[in-house]
Structure formats: C-alpha cells, structure tokens
Design an enzyme around this catalytic site. Sequence first.
Site, PDB file in Angstrom:
ATOM      1  CB  THR A   1      -1.026   0.006   1.202  1.00 32.03           C
ATOM      2  OG1 THR A   1      -1.871  -1.109   1.171  1.00 32.03           O
ATOM      3  CG2 THR A   1      -1.854   1.239   1.119  1.00 32.03           C
TER       4      THR A   1
ATOM      5  CG  PHE B   1       0.414   4.207   3.887  1.00 33.67           C
ATOM      6  CD1 PHE B   1      -0.585   4.373   4.691  1.00 33.67           C
ATOM      7  CD2 PHE B   1       1.001   2.917   4.158  1.00 33.67           C
ATOM      8  CE1 PHE B   1      -1.730   3.096   5.214  1.00 33.67           C
ATOM      9  CE2 PHE B   1       0.190   1.835   4.260  1.00 33.67           C
ATOM     10  CZ  PHE B   1      -1.003   1.833   4.910  1.00 33.67           C
TER      11      PHE B   1
END
Lengths: 354, 312
Positions: free
Chosen positions: A253, A255
């Site tokens: 992911t 961020f």
Amino acid sequence: MNLKEIRNNIDRIDQQLPILLRQRMEYALQAEKHKDDAQDLAREESVFEKVTAKSSSLLDKSFLSDLYKLILAESKKLQARHLKLVGFQGEHGAWSEIAIHAFGSEMAPIPCLEFRDVFACVANHDLEFGVVPVENSIEGSVTEVNDLLVEADLKIVAEAVIPIHHNLLALPGTNHQEIRSVYSHPQALGQCRAFLSRNKLEPRPFYNTAGAARWLAHERQRSAGVIASRLAAEFYELDIIKENIEDHPENATRFVLLSTQPRTGTSPANKCTIAFSTQHRAGALSDVVRIFAENKVNLTRIESRPIRTNPGTFAFLLDFQGKPDDPAVVRALENAKKAAMMFKNLGFYPEATL
Amino acid sequence: MGWPLQRPVFRFSPGVHAGTIAVIASPVSPTSSTQNPRKVLAMTNLKLVALENRERTIIQVGNVRFGAGFVIIGGPCSVESEEQMIETAIAVKSAGADMLRGGAFKPRTSPYAFQGLGLQGLKILAKAREATGLPFATEVLDTRDVSWVAEFADMIQIGARNMQNYSLLKEIGKLRKPILLKRGMYSTLEEWLNCAEYIMSEGNPNVVLCERGIRSFETYTRNTLDLSAVPAVKEMSHLPVITDPTHGTGKVGLIAPMSLASVAAGSDGLIIEVHRKPAEALSDKDQALTPPQFSGLVQKVRALAKFMEGIR
C-alpha cells in the site's frame, strides 16, 4: 470462580490498563499543543482531587496519589520531547500506524476515527501530520482518501510504499472450523478475497483492521475472525490462525504524509501530485494529459473521482515524476493549470519504492 | 457401510477418452516396453487415470518432480512439537531427502490415542519448510479441514483408511494441490485407481499413488507390502507411484531391504517415517527410523536408483 477464571479476569484488566494509559498519554500530548507551559498547577491539583476522592478500603488515598504522581511525571516527560503528532485512521495496530514509522522517528501516532478526521485534525493544526493510504497493489484506489485529497487544502510532503501481510486472527483456542465470518476494513477484505472464498468465510466490513481486532478481543465471539496486522494480534492478544493470507505476496500500500505546510525536507523531491477538473467536452482530459506527454513528463498514476457535490462531473488526481526546478515540469504545470477548470498542486516529494 | 464388491472387469479395447487433461507430459517410455501399450489391460471407466497411449505424468511439488527421478520423503508420523519437527526436518534434509512428511490430523485406531496437533501442527510444518526449504506432505481427514490444510501444505495426503472416502476425494478434487493417494489396506488395484479417477474427474490432475501394504494373513509384519502393485500400476496408469515401506512392513529392520526392492520394482519414490528419538514418539514408535538409519538408507537407495537408471 476457579483460579483459572480469576486469572483470566485479571489478564483482561491488564490488557485494558495499558490501552487506557496510552490513551491518556495521547491526550496529554494533544493538550500540550493548546497551552504555553507544560506545568499547570491548578489543573494538576484538580486531577489529584478527583482521583483521591475515589479512594476506598482497597484503594488507599496515598496509593492513588503516588500512582498519579508517576503518571503525571511521565506525561510531562513525554510533552518535553515535543514529538510530532501524526494522525492515522483506525486504532493502534492499524496498517496506517505501521506506515508512520517509515516517515521518521520522534513521531507520536494519534488514532482518528475516520479518514476525514485525519484530514480535519491536520487542517485545524490539532495534529502536525496525517498519514493516509492512497492505493493498494491488489485492491486499487482507496476512494475516500482520494476524494479527500481532491477536496482538502493539504500538501503531500512524503510517501512510503509498505508491504502488507495480512493475518487471520481469532480468540486464543478457537478451532478454525468454527470461524464463519471475518471482520476487517473493506480494503483488507478485498486484498484477501480469494482466501475468504476458498475457506467459505463471510466477509464483514468493519471501520478498521486493528479496530476489528480490538472489538473481537472485547466481544469474544468464537465464530468470528479478524484480518489485521501481526502487531494487532500481539496488542489484542489474539491467535494467528493463518499468516500471509493476502491474495498475492506482492501486496503493498502507498501511504502519503499530509501537512498544511509545503515540504521542508532536504532529500531531493522527484515526484508530484496534482488534482484538477476539466470542462465536460470531448478531449478535455486528453488536452491536459497531452501537455505532460509533450513536455516528456512521465505520469505514474491517474485516478478519476466523481465530484460528490456535482454528480456527473469528475476530478482527476495525477502523479508524475519530475523535479520542481525542471523547466519542462514548470512549463507542464503552468499549461495544465491554464487548461483545467479547477487545479491544485498537492506538492513535490521524494518518490518511494518498495 | 459395505465395501464395493463388484469384481474388476478387464477388457482389451481401449477405454473412452474424456478429452485431454492438464498433465505435464514427459518423454519417459512405459516400463513394459515389449508390450504394445494399446494392448495393456484397460479397466473400465478409468477415463483419466488409464495409461492408454498417454505419456507418463510428472507431478511437481515445489522443486520436487514425481515421475522424473527418485523422490524421497522423510519425517515423523506425527508433528509433536516445533522442536521435534524442526530438528527431524533438518536431519531428514541433511540425510538427502527431497521432501518432508508429518501428521497434524491423525487417524488413530483408538479414540484415546494422540490425535495430532491440528492447525498448530500445520503451522509447525510450515516453519519446518521455512527452515529447510523442503516442501511437505500432510494428511487430511475431514472435509471441513480440506481448504485449511491446502492453505498450508504443498501436498495433501489421503491416508489408507480414507482412500474410499468419496466425499473427501471429491473435495480435494476441487483443489489443484498435488495429492498423495495411499492404497487402502483392503483395496484392489482397480478400487485404488478408481479413487484416483474420483479426484481427477473433479478437475485435479495432480495425483501421486502410494503403495503402503495390504492386509494379509501374515502377522509378523504390520502389513504386506505389495511390491507387484508398482509395476502393475505402471502398466495400467500414467500416474507416478511411490512406496511406503514403513507402514508396508511396520518393522525397522525390514524398511531398508524393502526400500531397495521398491527401487528395483520401478517405484518413483519412497515415504519413510523418521523420528529424532523413536522410543519417545507419540505414534508409530516401533517403525520410525533414527536420522542416522535414514541417512544410511538414503545413500543406498540413491546408489541403486542410479544403477537402475543405467540399465533401464
């Protein structure tokens, strides 16, 4: 109650006490931002008064007052460190909290209920920074965060790509055959969709991965599992039934670190995010995108989001590689701004890799 | 429940083909090179399992290839603890084995005997794989555990007692994980091959057969290892077949000779129980080899396999 049951109850309280203490420290750190001096004698006096009023035959006044002297001394020590307060969505053990460590030390992660609370706390200067997930390698865009990036007036000052390895958690001693439904954030459920389907587990959306772990530890449902980090398993004392349950081992992911101020870091910025909208006519988006192609600026992502206040119209988020002082980049940004209806530069920052 | 009693029906005409199946073809010639494969006894309804002009199947488990070279699987009967499993796994690897075994769900004759560590055992096997780099096979007993065992294991074993558990066979047939199908202790070759057909007809082409001894009137040995089953299966089916001399004899002293005999009979591999301290094992303590015994056996087997390769 036999000794085992009594000890289980004691363990349950010991699990709760550090959580409450940590929360108290977090509020103390937030309070510091609102006052000029860490020392506030009148406030301390009233804290002691309230607490010692709760003394009883088992809780001696002097014990309570000693305990609170320790707690207050510790909060003052923490306040003196002037940690950067970084908001994240969810509860302790959430992936966003794990991501915060990638952005530096001397940061205090502060849990926020929703993504919009992270944005609001940063915008209101209650917190210095916010960390939010933008996109995932399996499940794609985190739509709410992308909407907020378009709407808010915050800057992206850094990014980090974090490998995400999910775990199926359950109460200690749970038989795997008993687990029927699995609670987690919709993003995590999506990243483990094939695992859930293979094992005939019903996905149940919850507002946060670690929040689901905390809920299970509290509600103690035998038929429920939770998808969360190893950190959450340790923190809420849950068993790991199966690790690495994400549908692909390269689950990661991205961020971003949000701030009201533009970036001040010293490492050279080579990536930028912009948000814009165009008129509703043929080729309007293509006109903006072509500007980047003509200037040989490499795009890394383009995301389209409906503008929620005006259905049928769309905003675009665009990431590209380029340095702020590169004339081609400057030219592309100027021309894109002219071609777009709404235009926002969310900032330059160093590109992250896995 | 009764056992299927119909007698094997043999016929000389080729069976019906059910289309091609997803097998990895190999250029290995059938063992009985003097016979025309078309004339090899074909059993009815073995649409996917029968040899019938097919090339021999190679089944890949990690880096291990059943049907290409000789595969040796070693490990304890049951996973008893992390320490026991990992210590044994490391010993088995340094002895030269290709793959690990270990039971997490155990079918025991007595309901009061150690039933296995269950899911905890699977996690320990995964750690042993991490420590050694060797893939592992483990048994599944319950249809409700199939998906869970598949999450952890590299190869799923169907034990002799469950060979004809058709609902279990259908469930593992829905996977694509390689299956190690042991021969039931009262089963004919046709019944055994029909069980492989059950798995393959559900869509899983990755079946390795394992001869592990059948019940006979002999009581000196635990079972009678039917080594003729190995070349017989090779006449009838394209699937790889390995041997389990541990259960096939139940006697430590007979394991090495029957292992060598298996190699000579054309077996594609061996599965052997090894325990760091057999006397302390929670199950099958009379038939487990110590790591040094296993190591000596592997050396002899490898040497014979090499020799057999040369005269084939």
